[in-house]
Design a protein around this motif. Structure first.
Motif, PDB file in Angstrom:
ATOM      1  N   GLU A   1      24.325  60.413  34.300  1.00  0.00           N
ATOM      2  CA  GLU A   1      23.817  61.680  34.817  1.00  0.00           C
ATOM      3  C   GLU A   1      23.360  61.535  36.266  1.00  0.00           C
ATOM      4  OE1 GLU A   1      22.733  60.390  31.882  1.00  0.00           O
ATOM      5  OE2 GLU A   1      23.520  61.811  30.408  1.00  0.00           O
ATOM      6  N   LEU A   2      22.714  60.402  36.589  1.00  0.00           N
ATOM      7  CA  LEU A   2      22.266  60.178  37.962  1.00  0.00           C
ATOM      8  C   LEU A   2      23.444  60.065  38.919  1.00  0.00           C
ATOM      9  CD1 LEU A   2      19.365  57.627  37.335  1.00  0.00           C
ATOM     10  CD2 LEU A   2      19.150  59.993  38.100  1.00  0.00           C
ATOM     11  N   LEU A   3      24.496  59.377  38.505  1.00  0.00           N
ATOM     12  CA  LEU A   3      25.687  59.252  39.343  1.00  0.00           C
ATOM     13  C   LEU A   3      26.356  60.611  39.540  1.00  0.00           C
ATOM     14  CD1 LEU A   3      27.204  55.908  38.030  1.00  0.00           C
ATOM     15  CD2 LEU A   3      26.086  56.320  40.225  1.00  0.00           C
ATOM     16  N   GLN A   4      26.395  61.395  38.494  1.00  0.00           N
ATOM     17  CA  GLN A   4      26.984  62.735  38.609  1.00  0.00           C
ATOM     18  C   GLN A   4      26.165  63.591  39.570  1.00  0.00           C
ATOM     19  OE1 GLN A   4      29.931  63.514  37.301  1.00  0.00           O
ATOM     20  NE2 GLN A   4      29.815  65.478  38.361  1.00  0.00           N
ATOM     21  N   PHE A   5      24.834  63.506  39.442  1.00  0.00           N
ATOM     22  CA  PHE A   5      23.957  64.236  40.357  1.00  0.00           C
ATOM     23  C   PHE A   5      24.227  63.816  41.802  1.00  0.00           C
ATOM     24  CE2 PHE A   5      20.150  64.441  42.957  1.00  0.00           C
ATOM     25  CZ  PHE A   5      19.770  65.769  42.802  1.00  0.00           C
ATOM     26  N   ALA A   6      24.352  62.505  42.027  1.00  0.00           N
ATOM     27  CA  ALA A   6      24.590  61.998  43.377  1.00  0.00           C
ATOM     28  C   ALA A   6      25.911  62.527  43.930  1.00  0.00           C
ATOM     29  CB  ALA A   6      24.574  60.469  43.376  1.00  0.00           C
ATOM     30  N   LYS A   7      26.941  62.561  43.090  1.00  0.00           N
ATOM     31  CA  LYS A   7      28.244  63.066  43.532  1.00  0.00           C
ATOM     32  C   LYS A   7      28.179  64.541  43.916  1.00  0.00           C
ATOM     33  CE  LYS A   7      31.139  59.948  40.825  1.00  0.00           C
ATOM     34  NZ  LYS A   7      32.117  59.863  39.724  1.00  0.00           N
ATOM     35  N   GLU A   8      27.357  65.290  43.219  1.00  0.00           N
ATOM     36  CA  GLU A   8      27.291  66.732  43.418  1.00  0.00           C
ATOM     37  C   GLU A   8      26.250  67.166  44.456  1.00  0.00           C
ATOM     38  OE1 GLU A   8      26.520  68.152  39.483  1.00  0.00           O
ATOM     39  OE2 GLU A   8      28.545  67.659  38.771  1.00  0.00           O
ATOM     40  N   ASN A   9      25.403  66.246  44.919  1.00  0.00           N
ATOM     41  CA  ASN A   9      24.305  66.598  45.821  1.00  0.00           C
ATOM     42  C   ASN A   9      24.239  65.644  47.013  1.00  0.00           C
ATOM     43  OD1 ASN A   9      22.692  68.805  44.241  1.00  0.00           O
ATOM     44  ND2 ASN A   9      23.252  67.241  42.753  1.00  0.00           N
ATOM     45  N   ASP A  10      25.262  65.651  47.815  1.00  0.00           N
ATOM     46  CA  ASP A  10      25.383  64.716  48.933  1.00  0.00           C
ATOM     47  C   ASP A  10      24.202  64.806  49.895  1.00  0.00           C
ATOM     48  OD1 ASP A  10      27.047  62.682  50.187  1.00  0.00           O
ATOM     49  OD2 ASP A  10      27.299  64.142  51.801  1.00  0.00           O
ATOM     50  N   LYS A  11      23.769  66.011  50.226  1.00  0.00           N
ATOM     51  CA  LYS A  11      22.663  66.172  51.174  1.00  0.00           C
ATOM     52  C   LYS A  11      21.366  65.578  50.632  1.00  0.00           C
ATOM     53  CE  LYS A  11      24.414  70.251  53.547  1.00  0.00           C
ATOM     54  NZ  LYS A  11      24.180  71.657  53.882  1.00  0.00           N
ATOM     55  N   VAL A  12      21.103  65.788  49.358  1.00  0.00           N
ATOM     56  CA  VAL A  12      19.886  65.258  48.737  1.00  0.00           C
ATOM     57  C   VAL A  12      19.928  63.734  48.718  1.00  0.00           C
ATOM     58  CG1 VAL A  12      18.526  65.148  46.613  1.00  0.00           C
ATOM     59  CG2 VAL A  12      19.536  67.319  47.330  1.00  0.00           C
ATOM     60  N   VAL A  13      21.076  63.174  48.365  1.00  0.00           N
ATOM     61  CA  VAL A  13      21.229  61.723  48.295  1.00  0.00           C
ATOM     62  C   VAL A  13      21.050  61.101  49.685  1.00  0.00           C
ATOM     63  CG1 VAL A  13      22.854  59.860  47.778  1.00  0.00           C
ATOM     64  CG2 VAL A  13      22.664  61.807  46.243  1.00  0.00           C
ATOM     65  N   LYS A  14      21.604  61.733  50.711  1.00  0.00           N
ATOM     66  CA  LYS A  14      21.438  61.224  52.070  1.00  0.00           C
ATOM     67  C   LYS A  14      19.977  61.275  52.489  1.00  0.00           C
ATOM     68  CE  LYS A  14      26.077  62.051  53.775  1.00  0.00           C
ATOM     69  NZ  LYS A  14      26.931  62.772  54.716  1.00  0.00           N
ATOM     70  N   LEU A  15      19.264  62.336  52.104  1.00  0.00           N
ATOM     71  CA  LEU A  15      17.845  62.452  52.428  1.00  0.00           C
ATOM     72  C   LEU A  15      17.039  61.356  51.720  1.00  0.00           C
ATOM     73  CD1 LEU A  15      15.541  63.973  53.794  1.00  0.00           C
ATOM     74  CD2 LEU A  15      15.448  65.470  51.796  1.00  0.00           C
ATOM     75  N   ILE A  16      17.353  61.093  50.471  1.00  0.00           N
ATOM     76  CA  ILE A  16      16.669  60.032  49.719  1.00  0.00           C
ATOM     77  C   ILE A  16      16.898  58.681  50.403  1.00  0.00           C
ATOM     78  CG2 ILE A  16      16.659  58.725  47.547  1.00  0.00           C
ATOM     79  CD1 ILE A  16      17.299  61.432  46.142  1.00  0.00           C
ATOM     80  N   ALA A  17      18.138  58.401  50.795  1.00  0.00           N
ATOM     81  CA  ALA A  17      18.460  57.136  51.465  1.00  0.00           C
ATOM     82  C   ALA A  17      17.715  57.021  52.793  1.00  0.00           C
ATOM     83  CB  ALA A  17      19.963  57.026  51.672  1.00  0.00           C
ATOM     84  N   GLU A  18      17.678  58.107  53.543  1.00  0.00           N
ATOM     85  CA  GLU A  18      16.991  58.105  54.838  1.00  0.00           C
ATOM     86  C   GLU A  18      15.499  57.850  54.666  1.00  0.00           C
ATOM     87  OE1 GLU A  18      16.035  61.273  58.385  1.00  0.00           O
ATOM     88  OE2 GLU A  18      17.961  61.433  57.349  1.00  0.00           O
ATOM     89  N   ARG A  19      14.901  58.506  53.682  1.00  0.00           N
ATOM     90  CA  ARG A  19      13.467  58.308  53.438  1.00  0.00           C
ATOM     91  C   ARG A  19      13.179  56.878  52.991  1.00  0.00           C
ATOM     92  NH1 ARG A  19      11.021  63.071  49.998  1.00  0.00           N
ATOM     93  NH2 ARG A  19       9.133  61.971  50.596  1.00  0.00           N
ATOM     94  N   GLY A  20      14.068  56.304  52.189  1.00  0.00           N
ATOM     95  CA  GLY A  20      13.914  54.910  51.777  1.00  0.00           C
ATOM     96  C   GLY A  20      13.991  53.963  52.954  1.00  0.00           C
ATOM     97  N   ARG A  21      14.969  54.182  53.817  1.00  0.00           N
ATOM     98  CA  ARG A  21      15.124  53.372  55.026  1.00  0.00           C
ATOM     99  C   ARG A  21      13.876  53.487  55.918  1.00  0.00           C
ATOM    100  NH1 ARG A  21      20.208  54.917  55.473  1.00  0.00           N
ATOM    101  NH2 ARG A  21      19.654  56.735  56.703  1.00  0.00           N
ATOM    102  N   ASN A  22      13.389  54.711  56.095  1.00  0.00           N
ATOM    103  CA  ASN A  22      12.192  54.920  56.917  1.00  0.00           C
ATOM    104  C   ASN A  22      10.972  54.235  56.316  1.00  0.00           C
ATOM    105  OD1 ASN A  22      13.688  56.423  58.698  1.00  0.00           O
ATOM    106  ND2 ASN A  22      13.030  58.396  57.881  1.00  0.00           N
TER     107      ASN A  22
END
Length: 71
Positions: free
Chosen positions: A6-27
């Motif tokens: 389900e998490l992988l499916q969510f990631a595939k369908e929500n590119d902007k959210v996933v990029k924001l999560i990655a950016e916040r993690g990096r920061n």
């Protein structure tokens, strides 16, 4: 992690959210962790992983070691 699919499916369908999560993690890492902390984490992680291996890894002498002074 029973909901990995389900998490992988969510990631595939929500590119902007996933990029924001990655950016916040990096920061967070950049703003709150020292390189010493990150290196310690990787060392512990790799040691635990090595215990799970069914074979003994060996270092290929042809590979060059990357260090902070190699920049």
């Amino acid at each position: 992690m029973s909901n990995v699919k389900e998490l992988l499916q969510f990631a595939k369908e929500n590119d902007k959210v996933v990029k924001l999560i990655a950016e916040r993690g990096r920061n967070f890492i950049r703003d709150h962790l020292r390189m010493e902390d990150v290196s310690c984490y990787w060392l512990k992680l790799l040691k635990r992983y090595a215990k799970l291996l069914k074979f003994k890894p060996t270092r290929n002498k042809e590979y060059k070691q990357i260090t902070s002074s190699s920049r």
